[in-house]
Motif scaffolding. Structure first.
Motif, mmCIF file in Angstrom:
data_model
loop_
_atom_site.group_PDB
_atom_site.id
_atom_site.type_symbol
_atom_site.label_atom_id
_atom_site.label_comp_id
_atom_site.label_asym_id
_atom_site.label_seq_id
_atom_site.Cartn_x
_atom_site.Cartn_y
_atom_site.Cartn_z
ATOM 1 N N THR A 109 11.753 5.747 -11.087
ATOM 2 C CA THR A 109 12.152 5.480 -9.713
ATOM 3 C C THR A 109 12.029 3.988 -9.462
ATOM 4 N N LEU A 110 13.110 3.360 -9.034
ATOM 5 C CA LEU A 110 13.126 1.926 -8.782
ATOM 6 C C LEU A 110 12.399 1.627 -7.476
ATOM 7 N N CYS A 111 11.373 0.795 -7.546
ATOM 8 C CA CYS A 111 10.567 0.428 -6.382
ATOM 9 C C CYS A 111 10.333 -1.075 -6.402
ATOM 10 N N LEU A 112 11.251 -1.843 -5.816
ATOM 11 C CA LEU A 112 11.156 -3.295 -5.823
ATOM 12 C C LEU A 112 10.715 -3.856 -4.478
ATOM 13 N N GLY A 113 10.260 -3.002 -3.580
ATOM 14 C CA GLY A 113 9.834 -3.452 -2.261
ATOM 15 C C GLY A 113 8.332 -3.593 -2.166
ATOM 16 N N LYS A 114 7.844 -3.536 -0.958
ATOM 17 C CA LYS A 114 6.416 -3.648 -0.704
ATOM 18 C C LYS A 114 5.688 -2.446 -1.301
ATOM 19 N N PHE A 115 4.407 -2.643 -1.566
ATOM 20 C CA PHE A 115 3.582 -1.525 -2.002
ATOM 21 C C PHE A 115 2.209 -1.652 -1.382
ATOM 22 N N ASN A 116 1.463 -0.561 -1.406
ATOM 23 C CA ASN A 116 0.174 -0.516 -0.748
ATOM 24 C C ASN A 116 -0.770 0.375 -1.540
ATOM 25 N N VAL A 117 -2.050 0.061 -1.473
ATOM 26 C CA VAL A 117 -3.083 0.909 -2.059
ATOM 27 C C VAL A 117 -4.078 1.232 -0.961
ATOM 28 N N MET A 118 -4.383 2.516 -0.797
ATOM 29 C CA MET A 118 -5.348 2.953 0.202
ATOM 30 C C MET A 118 -6.377 3.850 -0.482
ATOM 31 N N PHE A 119 -7.653 3.560 -0.257
ATOM 32 C CA PHE A 119 -8.726 4.389 -0.798
ATOM 33 C C PHE A 119 -9.260 5.283 0.316
ATOM 34 N N ASN A 120 -9.507 6.555 -0.016
ATOM 35 C CA ASN A 120 -10.074 7.441 0.988
ATOM 36 C C ASN A 120 -11.562 7.664 0.720
ATOM 37 N N GLN A 121 -12.202 8.442 1.575
ATOM 38 C CA GLN A 121 -13.644 8.657 1.486
ATOM 39 C C GLN A 121 -14.038 9.525 0.292
ATOM 40 N N MET A 122 -13.087 10.221 -0.309
ATOM 41 C CA MET A 122 -13.389 11.075 -1.461
ATOM 42 C C MET A 122 -13.249 10.311 -2.780
ATOM 43 N N GLY A 123 -12.968 9.020 -2.713
ATOM 44 C CA GLY A 123 -12.843 8.223 -3.923
ATOM 45 C C GLY A 123 -11.472 8.278 -4.566
ATOM 46 N N LEU A 124 -10.482 8.764 -3.818
ATOM 47 C CA LEU A 124 -9.110 8.805 -4.327
ATOM 48 C C LEU A 124 -8.332 7.616 -3.796
ATOM 49 N N ALA A 125 -7.397 7.155 -4.586
ATOM 50 C CA ALA A 125 -6.532 6.047 -4.196
ATOM 51 C C ALA A 125 -5.108 6.555 -4.069
#
Length: 100
Positions: A18-34
């Motif tokens: 999947t082509l993804c050339l735009g913005k990206f983000n990483v979010m961590f939750n309280q269960m230790g998942l990203a």
């Protein structure tokens, strides 16, 4: 004690790239998942077809949820792969990363 081995990798569903050339983000939750969210710039359909005007928007193309441990492994992999590669200048259409 014998260390557990990773199972072999297969792709029975032939998951496409999947082509993804735009913005990206990483979010961590309280269960230790990203959650990694990737976007791609695309012209809005209405203005393009109705008036022939291009109005871009960033469309979410992929969301991947993984463990914090996998994020550390990915960081280490990227650091080792890119250590001798000069950083490309940032553009508005390239990955404009944002960390929450």
């Amino acid at each position: 004690m014998e260390q557990a081995k990773d199972p072999p990798c297969v792709d029975p569903d032939c998951v496409p790239e999947t082509l993804c050339l735009g913005k990206f983000n990483v979010m961590f939750n309280q269960m230790g998942l990203a959650t990694l969210t990737f976007t791609h710039p695309r012209a809005k359909t209405g203005p393009l077809l109705d008036q022939g005007q291009i109005e871009d928007e960033g469309v979410v193309r992929a969301r991947i949820v993984t463990s914090s441990e996998n994020m550390v492994a990915m960081r280490d992999l990227l650091n080792s792969l890119l250590k001798d590669t000069p950083a490309a200048p940032a553009t508005t259409s390239a990955g404009g990363g944002k960390l929450n």
